[in-house]
Design a protein around this motif. Structure first.
Motif, PDB file in Angstrom:
ATOM      1  N   PRO A 119       0.800  -1.227   0.000  1.00 28.20           N
ATOM      2  CA  PRO A 119       0.000   0.000   0.000  1.00 28.20           C
ATOM      3  C   PRO A 119       0.829   1.272   0.000  1.00 28.20           C
ATOM      4  CG  PRO A 119      -0.022  -1.043   2.154  1.00 28.20           C
ATOM      5  CD  PRO A 119       0.645  -2.001   1.229  1.00 28.20           C
ATOM      6  N   TYR A 120       2.071   1.184   0.464  1.00 26.63           N
ATOM      7  CA  TYR A 120       2.965   2.340   0.483  1.00 26.63           C
ATOM      8  C   TYR A 120       4.338   1.899  -0.032  1.00 26.63           C
ATOM      9  CZ  TYR A 120      -0.687   3.914   3.711  1.00 26.63           C
ATOM     10  OH  TYR A 120      -1.891   4.224   4.283  1.00 26.63           O
ATOM     11  N   SER A 121       5.237   2.848  -0.200  1.00 23.23           N
ATOM     12  CA  SER A 121       6.534   2.540  -0.811  1.00 23.23           C
ATOM     13  C   SER A 121       7.628   2.236   0.199  1.00 23.23           C
ATOM     14  CB  SER A 121       6.984   3.714  -1.701  1.00 23.23           C
ATOM     15  OG  SER A 121       7.178   4.892  -0.920  1.00 23.23           O
ATOM     16  N   ASN A 122       7.297   2.229   1.485  1.00 22.31           N
ATOM     17  CA  ASN A 122       8.325   1.907   2.479  1.00 22.31           C
ATOM     18  C   ASN A 122       7.936   0.640   3.238  1.00 22.31           C
ATOM     19  OD1 ASN A 122       6.182   3.327   3.698  1.00 22.31           O
ATOM     20  ND2 ASN A 122       7.467   4.174   5.305  1.00 22.31           N
ATOM     21  N   HIS A 123       8.876   0.167   4.039  1.00 23.00           N
ATOM     22  CA  HIS A 123       8.694  -1.045   4.848  1.00 23.00           C
ATOM     23  C   HIS A 123       8.409  -2.266   3.985  1.00 23.00           C
ATOM     24  CE1 HIS A 123       7.319   1.671   8.456  1.00 23.00           C
ATOM     25  NE2 HIS A 123       8.457   2.063   7.895  1.00 23.00           N
ATOM     26  N   ASN A 124       9.254  -2.487   2.990  1.00 24.54           N
ATOM     27  CA  ASN A 124       9.096  -3.658   2.122  1.00 24.54           C
ATOM     28  C   ASN A 124       9.749  -4.915   2.691  1.00 24.54           C
ATOM     29  OD1 ASN A 124       8.567  -2.871  -1.298  1.00 24.54           O
ATOM     30  ND2 ASN A 124       8.301  -1.436   0.374  1.00 24.54           N
ATOM     31  N   GLY A 125      10.520  -4.775   3.793  1.00 26.32           N
ATOM     32  CA  GLY A 125      11.281  -5.937   4.257  1.00 26.32           C
ATOM     33  C   GLY A 125      12.253  -6.337   3.164  1.00 26.32           C
ATOM     34  N   ASP A 148       1.834   1.840  11.166  1.00 28.00           N
ATOM     35  CA  ASP A 148       0.990   0.752  10.673  1.00 28.00           C
ATOM     36  C   ASP A 148      -0.488   1.141  10.743  1.00 28.00           C
ATOM     37  OD1 ASP A 148       0.140  -1.666   9.696  1.00 28.00           O
ATOM     38  OD2 ASP A 148       0.691  -2.840  11.460  1.00 28.00           O
ATOM     39  N   PRO A 149      -0.923   2.102   9.932  1.00 34.10           N
ATOM     40  CA  PRO A 149      -2.268   2.675  10.074  1.00 34.10           C
ATOM     41  C   PRO A 149      -3.407   1.686   9.871  1.00 34.10           C
ATOM     42  CG  PRO A 149      -1.226   3.407   8.026  1.00 34.10           C
ATOM     43  CD  PRO A 149      -0.162   2.754   8.840  1.00 34.10           C
ATOM     44  N   GLN A 150      -3.177   0.613   9.107  1.00 31.39           N
ATOM     45  CA  GLN A 150      -4.227  -0.400   8.920  1.00 31.39           C
ATOM     46  C   GLN A 150      -4.018  -1.625   9.826  1.00 31.39           C
ATOM     47  OE1 GLN A 150      -2.870   1.077   5.831  1.00 31.39           O
ATOM     48  NE2 GLN A 150      -4.558   2.505   6.139  1.00 31.39           N
ATOM     49  N   ASN A 151      -3.066  -1.526  10.741  1.00 31.15           N
ATOM     50  CA  ASN A 151      -2.813  -2.594  11.721  1.00 31.15           C
ATOM     51  C   ASN A 151      -2.535  -3.935  11.052  1.00 31.15           C
ATOM     52  OD1 ASN A 151      -2.447  -3.496  14.371  1.00 31.15           O
ATOM     53  ND2 ASN A 151      -4.571  -4.128  14.581  1.00 31.15           N
TER      54      ASN A 151
END
Length: 315
Positions: A119-125, A148-151
């Motif tokens: 959903p976003y461009s960061n935190h891809n692991g 983590d806005p959508q938990n």
């Protein structure tokens, strides 16, 4: 500790992987895998060039992970994790080495095993690892943004914020199999692939090659960086706490359980300074022979501060 330059000429290197011979495979974020020999010489021709399909934008997107099959010298299979340029999705694919040239991959051999919308461009692991059990472990961040806005990390019907564990030697309609002892097999409230959950951005992780213990470095939000530990022999299913906790500190307690339901880090540290104040990059437990005083010590660093840390396990 004394450091010296071994090789130069890489653009945005994010991983170095070995297959058991004298070659080092250097993963460059914008889509190239280059071969480095023991003299520090870099191959002119890339082992694999995915720059045409890998995202070229965003500091946390690109070609992020590489793992060679445990039987690579028999089957020629290796696996990559990359952000697809066309839509920003994470793709985990299998490729094959060129049958006539061990220093080249067959670019046309790609088989996509897993595609996860980001959903976003960061935190891809991005980390891919084969465990001592022969299964492939896939690290995925929580999908990005902040907090983590959508938990998603605490939602077991989402791949995001998880460590996945799959069997790449048993193929079904998805291209892989589910290990029968995965913790949520036949649980309708969770995905079968999940091995552990509650992670923010497990960027770099490693198995202790002697004991099989699993060390998971999870990048924090604004205050704490953490190292999580999964002992060898774990049956999986650990919830490492994000977004309910950042390290040992409560972060967003909405809809969270009591603290005893989470596994807290074995080491954490606070951010320092201003700007880029902390971003843990996981390392390895040293099992070499050259520096005997470091044998069994976990060594890792921080991208922002450049600090190098060590963790010594106590009996």
């Amino acid at each position: 500790m004394d450091f010296r330059s071994f090789a130069t000429g890489f653009a945005d290197p994010v991983a170095i992987v070995n297959t058991g011979d004298d070659r080092l495979f250097v993963v460059q974020q914008r889509g190239l895998i280059r071969i480095l020999d023991l003299e520090g010489n870099v191959s002119e021709t890339p082992f694999l060039d995915l720059s045409g399909i890998v995202s070229q934008s965003g500091s946390e997107t690109g070609l992020l992970g590489l793992a060679f099959h445990p039987e690579y010298y028999e089957n020629g299979y290796f696996f990559v994790n990359y952000t697809r340029a066309s839509d920003g999705s994470t793709v985990v694919s299998r490729f094959s080495a060129d049958k006539n040239n061990p220093d080249l991959a067959n670019r046309e051999s790609e088989i996509q095993l897993l595609t996860v919308n980001q959903p976003y461009s960061n935190h891809n692991g991005g980390q891919l690892l084969f465990g001592p059990d022969g299964y492939l472990y896939i690290a995925l961040g929580d999908g990005g943004s902040g907090g983590d806005p959508q938990n998603r990390a605490q939602t077991r019907t989402s791949f995001l914020g998880k460590l996945l564990r799959i069997d790449v030697d048993v193929e079904d309609e998805t291209g892989y199999g589910i290990p029968p002892d995965n913790p949520f097999v036949n649980d309708e409230t969770a995905l079968d692939e999940i091995w552990a959950w509650g992670l923010r951005n497990p960027w770099r992780n490693s198995f202790d090659r002697l004991t099989g213990d699993f060390w998971i470095a999870d990048v924090g939000q604004n205050i704490r960086e953490e190292i999580n530990f999964q002992p060898a022999g774990s049956t999986g299913g650990e919830n490492y706490g994000w977004r309910c906790y950042e390290g040992n500190k409560p972060y967003n307690q909405s809809d969270c359980l009591e603290a005893e339901n989470y596994v807290f880090p074995v080491f954490e540290y606070a951010h320092q300074g201003s700007g880029c104040t902390g971003s843990v990059t996981g390392g390895f437990v040293y099992r070499g022979a050259l520096f005997s005083e470091l044998f069994g010590v976990y060594i890792f660093t921080d991208y922002c501060t450049g600090n190098i840390f060590t963790i010594i396990q106590t009996p």
